[in-house]
Scaffold this active site. Structure first.
Site, PDB file in Angstrom:
ATOM      1  N   CYS A  95       0.816  -1.220   0.000  1.00 57.02           N
ATOM      2  CA  CYS A  95       0.000   0.000   0.000  1.00 57.02           C
ATOM      3  C   CYS A  95       0.849   1.270   0.000  1.00 57.02           C
ATOM      4  O   CYS A  95       0.371   2.342  -0.361  1.00 57.02           O
ATOM      5  CB  CYS A  95      -0.939   0.008   1.201  1.00 57.02           C
ATOM      6  N   HIS A 151      -3.199   7.175   3.224  1.00 57.21           N
ATOM      7  CA  HIS A 151      -3.668   5.905   2.659  1.00 57.21           C
ATOM      8  C   HIS A 151      -5.048   5.599   3.230  1.00 57.21           C
ATOM      9  O   HIS A 151      -5.294   5.758   4.430  1.00 57.21           O
ATOM     10  CB  HIS A 151      -2.676   4.806   3.028  1.00 57.21           C
ATOM     11  N   ASN A 170     -10.163   0.165   0.391  1.00 53.70           N
ATOM     12  CA  ASN A 170      -8.703   0.195   0.387  1.00 53.70           C
ATOM     13  C   ASN A 170      -8.213  -0.286  -0.978  1.00 53.70           C
ATOM     14  O   ASN A 170      -8.346  -1.464  -1.312  1.00 53.70           O
ATOM     15  CB  ASN A 170      -8.189  -0.719   1.507  1.00 53.70           C
TER      16      ASN A 170
HETATM   17  O1  UT7 Z   1      -3.738  -1.405   3.796  1.00 52.37           O
HETATM   18  C1  UT7 Z   1      -2.908  -2.207   4.562  1.00 52.37           C
HETATM   19  C2  UT7 Z   1      -3.135  -1.955   5.990  1.00 52.37           C
HETATM   20  N1  UT7 Z   1      -4.362  -2.535   6.416  1.00 52.37           N
HETATM   21  C3  UT7 Z   1      -4.981  -2.019   7.466  1.00 52.37           C
HETATM   22  O2  UT7 Z   1      -4.529  -1.024   7.955  1.00 52.37           O
HETATM   23  C4  UT7 Z   1      -6.178  -2.718   8.027  1.00 52.37           C
HETATM   24  C5  UT7 Z   1      -6.120  -2.630   9.532  1.00 52.37           C
HETATM   25  N2  UT7 Z   1      -7.170  -3.336  10.229  1.00 52.37           N
HETATM   26  C6  UT7 Z   1      -8.470  -2.932  10.225  1.00 52.37           C
HETATM   27  O3  UT7 Z   1      -8.836  -2.039   9.505  1.00 52.37           O
HETATM   28  C7  UT7 Z   1      -9.410  -3.565  11.210  1.00 52.37           C
HETATM   29  O4  UT7 Z   1      -8.685  -4.357  12.122  1.00 52.37           O
HETATM   30  C8  UT7 Z   1     -10.536  -4.420  10.577  1.00 52.37           C
HETATM   31  C9  UT7 Z   1     -11.513  -3.522   9.856  1.00 52.37           C
HETATM   32  C10 UT7 Z   1      -9.932  -5.417   9.597  1.00 52.37           C
HETATM   33  C11 UT7 Z   1     -11.281  -5.179  11.667  1.00 52.37           C
HETATM   34  O5  UT7 Z   1     -11.811  -4.248  12.609  1.00 52.37           O
HETATM   35  P1  UT7 Z   1     -11.578  -4.469  14.167  1.00 52.37           P
HETATM   36  O6  UT7 Z   1     -12.266  -3.371  14.841  1.00 52.37           O
HETATM   37  O7  UT7 Z   1     -10.097  -4.603  14.387  1.00 52.37           O
HETATM   38  O8  UT7 Z   1     -12.342  -5.828  14.420  1.00 52.37           O
HETATM   39  P2  UT7 Z   1     -11.814  -7.116  15.185  1.00 52.37           P
HETATM   40  O9  UT7 Z   1     -10.966  -7.933  14.282  1.00 52.37           O
HETATM   41  O10 UT7 Z   1     -11.276  -6.721  16.518  1.00 52.37           O
HETATM   42  O11 UT7 Z   1     -13.172  -7.871  15.448  1.00 52.37           O
HETATM   43  C12 UT7 Z   1     -14.179  -7.370  16.348  1.00 52.37           C
HETATM   44  C13 UT7 Z   1     -15.386  -8.252  16.265  1.00 52.37           C
HETATM   45  C14 UT7 Z   1     -15.063  -9.731  16.408  1.00 52.37           C
HETATM   46  O12 UT7 Z   1     -16.175 -10.346  17.032  1.00 52.37           O
HETATM   47  P3  UT7 Z   1     -16.166 -10.687  18.606  1.00 52.37           P
HETATM   48  O13 UT7 Z   1     -14.984 -11.580  18.815  1.00 52.37           O
HETATM   49  O14 UT7 Z   1     -16.013  -9.366  19.300  1.00 52.37           O
HETATM   50  O15 UT7 Z   1     -17.478 -11.340  18.831  1.00 52.37           O
HETATM   51  C15 UT7 Z   1     -14.964 -10.205  14.995  1.00 52.37           C
HETATM   52  O16 UT7 Z   1     -15.228 -11.583  14.865  1.00 52.37           O
HETATM   53  O17 UT7 Z   1     -15.987  -8.121  14.976  1.00 52.37           O
HETATM   54  C16 UT7 Z   1     -16.042  -9.391  14.326  1.00 52.37           C
HETATM   55  N3  UT7 Z   1     -15.821  -9.160  12.898  1.00 52.37           N
HETATM   56  C17 UT7 Z   1     -16.790  -8.862  12.046  1.00 52.37           C
HETATM   57  N4  UT7 Z   1     -18.120  -8.723  12.213  1.00 52.37           N
HETATM   58  C18 UT7 Z   1     -18.836  -8.409  11.139  1.00 52.37           C
HETATM   59  C19 UT7 Z   1     -14.646  -9.194  12.248  1.00 52.37           C
HETATM   60  N5  UT7 Z   1     -14.851  -8.899  10.944  1.00 52.37           N
HETATM   61  C20 UT7 Z   1     -16.170  -8.702  10.807  1.00 52.37           C
HETATM   62  C21 UT7 Z   1     -16.984  -8.380   9.703  1.00 52.37           C
HETATM   63  N6  UT7 Z   1     -18.314  -8.242   9.926  1.00 52.37           N
HETATM   64  N7  UT7 Z   1     -16.486  -8.215   8.452  1.00 52.37           N
END
Ligand code: UT7
Length: 350
Positions: free
Chosen positions: A144, A275, A305
């Site tokens: 990226c 980004h 993204n």
């Molecule tokens: O471009 C390269 C760099 N990339 C990035 O910078 C991406 C960085 N990461 C992110 O943007 C975020 O971490 C994500 C958007 C990918 C995920 O968001 P998050 O707030 O970190 O979610 P999480 O992984 O902590 O998950 C929170 C909850 C979990 O459920 P429980 O365990 O709290 O019940 C996940 O299972 O959300 C759940 N979850 C989802 N729910 C609905 C994870 N993905 C999803 C989804 N839809 N797509």
């Protein structure tokens, strides 16, 4: 390389970044180490549109979750005949047309991409052929962060002499390496391309002309397990939380290094173009640096993204909207797989 660089605590760095920080801060303001004009810009997106409602219909996710956690509402996706090369060519052609520069007057094409259409030859070779530019063309892969790396390499090539005009493109068909059934990544990525045409310039006597004022590039390979395509897999896998944590820190630190290196503060900068990985990363970085919302370029809601295409697409959109004038300072910053990150401060001017 003699581009003014700023020091950050990074696990590995370019040789340019090891230049003494003091040399980047002479009294009287930031030095224009690589005078160059920004002649034209362009962007291109494919025809397909993937909305949160589409994802909701086939994955265990929701529009509310995606919007709240990422800021994304839809992304553009490539269909038949749409490739990284075709998107990059369209963006590059738009930049040349805006500049009124013939393809034969371009000395080098630098294509930042993570999604080369084929391993060999470079995708840049296809873009060179389609545009009809002079011979040299090369891919740059810093995920990226690739476009910011490409700008730095373009400026270095201009500074080294012999090249007058360099077309830098960020182009991705990132949906080709995104698992449509993996909700951790399928909600994030979209395709597109953006381009910027640079031309060598002489600094105007007694005044600051356009060019690159400061660059910070960094990398930390300890993050490799957290984001990338594992051997034997065809898709990107990501530990979102860990990448989020590292990316937020790296982007802010890198931007601070560039601002410090150029001897300016966020108040002096007309536009911050980050980004577009996650709206929460953008907002947290902007808040930490002191950028109000009206001085931050955001289009993640419509494109998601787009990896190396995201910074030039957001920059092109801001330019089309008249958000930058000659003499304005612009801060670009990106973080991606590796981790690799890069930030640069430009003084805008054609
Ligand atoms: O471009 C390269 C760099 N990339 C990035 O910078 C991406 C960085 N990461 C992110 O943007 C975020 O971490 C994500 C958007 C990918 C995920 O968001 P998050 O707030 O970190 O979610 P999480 O992984 O902590 O998950 C929170 C909850 C979990 O459920 P429980 O365990 O709290 O019940 C996940 O299972 O959300 C759940 N979850 C989802 N729910 C609905 C994870 N993905 C999803 C989804 N839809 N797509």
């Amino acid at each position: 390389m003699t581009v003014a660089t700023a020091a950050t605590a990074a696990a590995s760095r370019t040789s340019a970044a090891s230049a003494p920080a003091a040399a980047t801060r002479p009294p009287g303001g930031p030095p224009v180490r690589v005078p160059c004009r920004f002649l034209g810009w362009g962007a291109a997106v494919p025809g397909g549109r993937l909305t949160n409602a589409d994802l909701e219909a086939r994955l265990d996710t929701s529009d509310a979750w995606i919007t709240e956690r990422t800021g994304i509402r839809e992304r553009r996706t490539s269909g038949s005949g749409e490739t990284t090369a075709s998107l990059a060519t369209a963006a590059g052609r738009a930049a040349l047309e805006r500049a009124g520069v013939a393809p034969s007057e371009v000395d080098l094409v630098l294509l930042a991409t993570t999604t080369a259409d084929t391993p060999c030859p470079s995708t840049a070779a296809h873009v060179q052929h389609a545009l009809g530019t002079r011979g040299p063309a090369v891919d740059v892969n810093a995920a990226c962060a690739g476009f910011v790396y490409g700008l730095h390499l373009a400026a270095a090539a201009i500074h080294a002499g012999g090249l007058s005009r360099v077309l830098v493109i960020g182009g991705e068909r990132i949906t080709a390496i995104t698992d449509p059934d993996d909700r951790a990544t399928a909600i994030l990525f979209g395709d597109g391309a953006g381009a910027l045409l640079l031309e060598v310039a002489q600094p105007a006597a007694g005044e600051a002309g356009p060019g690159l004022l400061a660059v910070d590039l960094g990398g930390d390979g300890s993050a490799i397990p957290h984001l990338g395509i594992p051997a034997g897999d065809r898709y990107l896998r990501m530990d979102g939380q860990e990448v989020f944590r590292r990316a937020t820190r790296a982007m802010a630190t890198s931007c601070e290094a560039v601002l410090d290196g150029a001897g300016v503060s966020a108040e002096d900068v007309a536009l911050f173009v980050p980004h577009q990985a996650n709206r929460r990363i953008i907002d947290a970085t902007a808040a930490r640096l002191g950028f109000p919302a009206d001085r931050v370029a955001v289009n993640i809601d419509r494109y998601g993204n787009t990896s190396a295409a995201s910074v030039p697409m957001a920059l092109a959109e801001a330019l089309d909207a008249g958000r930058l004038s000659s003499g304005d300072l612009v801060l670009l910053s990106a973080v991606g797989a590796g981790l690799s990150w890069g930030s640069t401060l430009l003084r805008w001017g054609a």
